[in-house]
Design a protein around this motif. Structure first.
Motif, PDB file in Angstrom:
ATOM      1  N   LEU A 130       0.828  -1.204   0.000  1.00  0.00           N
ATOM      2  CA  LEU A 130       0.000   0.000   0.000  1.00  0.00           C
ATOM      3  C   LEU A 130       0.864   1.255   0.000  1.00  0.00           C
ATOM      4  N   LEU A 131       1.956   1.215   0.743  1.00  0.00           N
ATOM      5  CA  LEU A 131       2.858   2.364   0.781  1.00  0.00           C
ATOM      6  C   LEU A 131       3.431   2.674  -0.599  1.00  0.00           C
ATOM      7  N   GLU A 132       3.590   1.636  -1.408  1.00  0.00           N
ATOM      8  CA  GLU A 132       4.123   1.842  -2.757  1.00  0.00           C
ATOM      9  C   GLU A 132       3.134   2.573  -3.658  1.00  0.00           C
ATOM     10  N   THR A 133       1.868   2.607  -3.256  1.00  0.00           N
ATOM     11  CA  THR A 133       0.865   3.318  -4.052  1.00  0.00           C
ATOM     12  C   THR A 133       0.758   4.787  -3.647  1.00  0.00           C
ATOM     13  N   ARG A 134       1.457   5.177  -2.606  1.00  0.00           N
ATOM     14  CA  ARG A 134       1.391   6.539  -2.103  1.00  0.00           C
ATOM     15  C   ARG A 134       1.978   7.502  -3.139  1.00  0.00           C
ATOM     16  N   ARG A 135       1.281   8.582  -3.366  1.00  0.00           N
ATOM     17  CA  ARG A 135       1.714   9.542  -4.385  1.00  0.00           C
ATOM     18  C   ARG A 135       2.972  10.300  -3.980  1.00  0.00           C
ATOM     19  N   ARG A 136       3.101  10.564  -2.697  1.00  0.00           N
ATOM     20  CA  ARG A 136       4.240  11.352  -2.250  1.00  0.00           C
ATOM     21  C   ARG A 136       4.747  10.819  -0.925  1.00  0.00           C
ATOM     22  N   THR A 137       6.058  10.639  -0.841  1.00  0.00           N
ATOM     23  CA  THR A 137       6.666  10.186   0.401  1.00  0.00           C
ATOM     24  C   THR A 137       6.841  11.373   1.341  1.00  0.00           C
ATOM     25  N   PRO A 138       6.347  11.285   2.575  1.00  0.00           N
ATOM     26  CA  PRO A 138       6.453  12.414   3.508  1.00  0.00           C
ATOM     27  C   PRO A 138       7.908  12.796   3.770  1.00  0.00           C
ATOM     28  N   ASP A 139       8.138  14.068   3.917  1.00  0.00           N
ATOM     29  CA  ASP A 139       9.467  14.587   4.204  1.00  0.00           C
ATOM     30  C   ASP A 139       9.671  14.599   5.722  1.00  0.00           C
ATOM     31  N   VAL A 140      10.593  13.781   6.215  1.00  0.00           N
ATOM     32  CA  VAL A 140      10.866  13.717   7.661  1.00  0.00           C
ATOM     33  C   VAL A 140      12.311  14.128   7.956  1.00  0.00           C
ATOM     34  N   ARG A 141      12.883  14.941   7.066  1.00  0.00           N
ATOM     35  CA  ARG A 141      14.266  15.372   7.279  1.00  0.00           C
ATOM     36  C   ARG A 141      14.412  16.198   8.553  1.00  0.00           C
ATOM     37  N   TRP A 142      13.319  16.852   8.959  1.00  0.00           N
ATOM     38  CA  TRP A 142      13.373  17.637  10.193  1.00  0.00           C
ATOM     39  C   TRP A 142      13.761  16.774  11.389  1.00  0.00           C
ATOM     40  N   ALA A 143      13.336  15.492  11.365  1.00  0.00           N
ATOM     41  CA  ALA A 143      13.636  14.602  12.488  1.00  0.00           C
ATOM     42  C   ALA A 143      15.125  14.281  12.554  1.00  0.00           C
ATOM     43  N   ARG A 144      15.800  14.352  11.405  1.00  0.00           N
ATOM     44  CA  ARG A 144      17.248  14.124  11.382  1.00  0.00           C
ATOM     45  C   ARG A 144      17.956  15.213  12.180  1.00  0.00           C
ATOM     46  N   LEU A 145      17.423  16.427  12.110  1.00  0.00           N
ATOM     47  CA  LEU A 145      17.991  17.536  12.887  1.00  0.00           C
ATOM     48  C   LEU A 145      17.825  17.283  14.383  1.00  0.00           C
ATOM     49  N   VAL A 146      16.683  16.708  14.749  1.00  0.00           N
ATOM     50  CA  VAL A 146      16.455  16.372  16.160  1.00  0.00           C
ATOM     51  C   VAL A 146      17.471  15.336  16.620  1.00  0.00           C
ATOM     52  N   ASP A 147      17.714  14.334  15.771  1.00  0.00           N
ATOM     53  CA  ASP A 147      18.713  13.316  16.107  1.00  0.00           C
ATOM     54  C   ASP A 147      20.090  13.939  16.302  1.00  0.00           C
ATOM     55  N   LEU A 178      13.465   0.486  15.733  1.00  0.00           N
ATOM     56  CA  LEU A 178      13.496   1.906  15.368  1.00  0.00           C
ATOM     57  C   LEU A 178      14.421   2.571  16.375  1.00  0.00           C
ATOM     58  N   THR A 179      15.480   3.163  15.906  1.00  0.00           N
ATOM     59  CA  THR A 179      16.510   3.634  16.831  1.00  0.00           C
ATOM     60  C   THR A 179      16.785   5.132  16.743  1.00  0.00           C
ATOM     61  N   SER A 180      15.979   5.863  15.983  1.00  0.00           N
ATOM     62  CA  SER A 180      16.207   7.300  15.850  1.00  0.00           C
ATOM     63  C   SER A 180      14.882   8.032  15.745  1.00  0.00           C
ATOM     64  N   PHE A 181      14.936   9.351  15.951  1.00  0.00           N
ATOM     65  CA  PHE A 181      13.737  10.169  15.776  1.00  0.00           C
ATOM     66  C   PHE A 181      13.290  10.168  14.314  1.00  0.00           C
ATOM     67  N   GLU A 182      14.241  10.067  13.414  1.00  0.00           N
ATOM     68  CA  GLU A 182      13.897   9.996  11.995  1.00  0.00           C
ATOM     69  C   GLU A 182      13.127   8.705  11.694  1.00  0.00           C
ATOM     70  N   ASP A 183      13.564   7.587  12.271  1.00  0.00           N
ATOM     71  CA  ASP A 183      12.837   6.319  12.116  1.00  0.00           C
ATOM     72  C   ASP A 183      11.413   6.450  12.644  1.00  0.00           C
ATOM     73  N   LEU A 184      11.287   7.064  13.821  1.00  0.00           N
ATOM     74  CA  LEU A 184       9.971   7.222  14.439  1.00  0.00           C
ATOM     75  C   LEU A 184       9.061   8.100  13.592  1.00  0.00           C
ATOM     76  N   ALA A 185       9.604   9.190  13.089  1.00  0.00           N
ATOM     77  CA  ALA A 185       8.805  10.106  12.273  1.00  0.00           C
ATOM     78  C   ALA A 185       8.332   9.416  11.000  1.00  0.00           C
ATOM     79  N   ARG A 186       9.240   8.685  10.358  1.00  0.00           N
ATOM     80  CA  ARG A 186       8.874   8.004   9.119  1.00  0.00           C
ATOM     81  C   ARG A 186       7.834   6.917   9.382  1.00  0.00           C
TER      82      ARG A 186
END
Length: 263
Positions: A154-171, A190-198
């Motif tokens: 189902l995720l492969e049918t998603r039109r746009r992948t959410p941008d979670v780069r902001w969570a990388r800054l938190v990490d 899941l070992t990072s805030f980026e993993d959690l956000a995604r």
């Protein structure tokens, strides 16, 4: 005075409606952090779907023979095999006039995987956790299997992948001061805030699309039941089944955005 079959028909339709509504509502709330919603969704939804389909088989017998089946095992011969029941419902669907075939059952690999997992859950994988605890050879975890075989496609049918780069800054800011110890729906860490956000974004998308898929499967079976009942002799005095399921008998645009399904 109502005929003797009226009360059990009404009670069974009401129970099926309740279970479907509870199951779909739970699935809509499902997420990786609270798998209880997935387990609850599968449990309630499969019970409701099975009961609707067995009601439809009983109604079909009424249409064909003008009476209720006398064999107590008439609807029980399928057990909890939802795949076989859906095949039987497709046979009833083909008996309807073309004007009554308002909705078709979802098709394709994702729908087939969903129906197979739900059928396996109804037949035994609902005891997965108990089997693990008691040493019995377990089947695959139904939640992990759902996310792998239904959620990821189902995720492969998603039109746009959410941008979670902001969570990388938190990490980067947190550094070694924070530890993340979560797992996703498949059990992977899941070992990072980026993993959690995604995963949060992915989980929400899968919950919404999974609910829509299961609602369409239920709508197909309900519509078949209702249309087949309309073909029965009026002397049988069957209930107007639509009134139990009107929350699901709506067009796609409204069905997809529903979060509650209880009447």
């Amino acid at each position: 005075m109502m005929p003797p079959h009226w009360t059990p028909l009404v009670h069974e339709a009401g129970l099926a409606s309740y279970c479907l509504g509870a199951g779909l509502a739970s699935m809509r709330k499902a997420n990786f952090a609270e798998p209880k919603h997935y387990y609850g969704a599968f449990f309630e939804y499969t019970i409701g779907l099975e009961r609707v389909m067995k009601l439809a088989l009983i109604v079909d017998h009424c249409v064909e023979h003008g009476a209720f089946p006398s064999n107590e095992k008439y609807a029980q011969k399928y057990g909890h095999r939802l795949t076989d029941l859906i095949a039987a419902i497709s046979g009833l669907h083909n008996k309807l006039d073309s004007s009554a075939r308002v909705w078709e059952i979802p098709s394709g690999p994702i729908a087939e995987a969903a129906i197979s997992i739900l059928s396996d859950f109804a037949r035994g994988s609902r005891y997965y956790n108990i089997n693990v605890l008691t040493g019995k050879e377990p089947t695959a975890d139904p939640v992990a299997l759902w996310f792998t075989e239904v959620g990821m496609p189902l995720l492969e049918t998603r039109r746009r992948t959410p941008d979670v780069r902001w969570a990388r800054l938190v990490d980067n800011e947190a550094g070694d001061r924070a530890q993340i110890r979560f797992t996703d729906a498949t059990g992977a860490p899941l070992t990072s805030f980026e993993d959690l956000a995604r995963m949060t974004r992915d989980s929400e998308f899968v919950a919404k699309e999974s609910t829509f898929l299961c609602a369409k499967i239920a709508r197909y079976t309900i519509a078949t039941l209702c249309a087949r009942a309309e073909q029965a002799d009026h002397n049988l005095a069957l209930p107007y089944f639509e009134e139990f399921f009107y929350a699901l008998l709506i067009e796609d645009s409204k069905l997809k955005n529903r979060k509650t399904f209880m009447l």
